[in-house]
Design a protein around this motif. Structure first.
Motif, short mmCIF file in Angstrom:
data_model
loop_
_atom_site.label_atom_id
_atom_site.label_comp_id
_atom_site.label_asym_id
_atom_site.label_seq_id
_atom_site.Cartn_x
_atom_site.Cartn_y
_atom_site.Cartn_z
N GLY A 196 0.82 -1.21 0.00
CA GLY A 196 0.00 0.00 0.00
C GLY A 196 0.85 1.26 0.00
N ASP A 197 1.93 1.24 0.77
CA ASP A 197 2.83 2.39 0.80
C ASP A 197 3.45 2.63 -0.58
OD1 ASP A 197 2.32 2.83 3.47
OD2 ASP A 197 4.19 1.90 4.16
N VAL A 202 -5.23 4.07 4.16
CA VAL A 202 -4.55 5.31 3.80
C VAL A 202 -5.54 6.39 3.37
CG1 VAL A 202 -2.86 6.35 2.24
CG2 VAL A 202 -2.46 4.07 3.19
N ARG A 234 0.70 3.97 -2.89
CA ARG A 234 0.36 5.35 -2.53
C ARG A 234 1.40 6.33 -3.05
NH1 ARG A 234 2.21 8.75 0.92
NH2 ARG A 234 3.44 7.20 2.00
N VAL A 240 -4.68 0.77 0.54
CA VAL A 240 -4.85 2.22 0.38
C VAL A 240 -6.31 2.59 0.60
CG1 VAL A 240 -4.75 4.13 -1.28
CG2 VAL A 240 -2.84 2.54 -1.11
#
Length: 137
Positions: free
Chosen positions: A15-16, A57, A19, A53
């Motif tokens: 996800g990081d 996020v 993103r 995400v």
């Protein structure tokens, strides 16, 4: 003795990466294959990253992730993009729910009209179906 670093869950790591790639592409979006190139993740890992995400996020940053066939995945600051994406999602859910009602519950009730569970499920889902139809307009 060096301290061992705790491993982050993979979805968070993916996800990081997703993103960051989407933030760098802003205001444009990225298609899955472009995300794969930018992050060096597999299609499956991109999917897990996108879900992370969406689940974590986007809620923390207060910017939803949307998808269009033309632009791919993107962080948009335009509420009209969010609304259009939401409507598409509601239409998709409405289609699936309609198939459950017409393909499973209706035949169930036709065969066993006194089944209380099927009557309850049909009554409840008919209301949900009407709500989704309104939201997807």
């Amino acid at each position: 003795m060096p301290r061992r670093r705790e491993a982050r869950p993979l979805a968070e790591h993916y996800g990081d990466l997703v993103r960051v790639a989407l933030m760098e592409a802003r205001p444009a979006g990225l298609h899955t294959y472009q995300l794969m190139t930018a992050t060096r993740l597999t299609r499956s890992q991109i999917g897990r990253g996108i879900r992370h995400v969406r689940d974590v996020v986007a809620a923390e940053d207060l910017t939803p992730i949307t998808w269009t066939r033309r632009d791919g995945f993107m962080f948009s600051d335009d509420p009209a993009d969010w609304i259009e994406y939401d409507k598409r999602q509601f239409r998709q859910i409405l289609g699936r729910l309609t198939r459950v009602i017409t393909g499973t519950l209706d035949p169930h009730l036709a065969r066993y009209p006194d089944d209380e569970w099927a009557q309850l499920a049909t009554a409840q889902l008919t209301g949900v179906r009407a709500t989704l139809a309104q939201l997807s307009k």
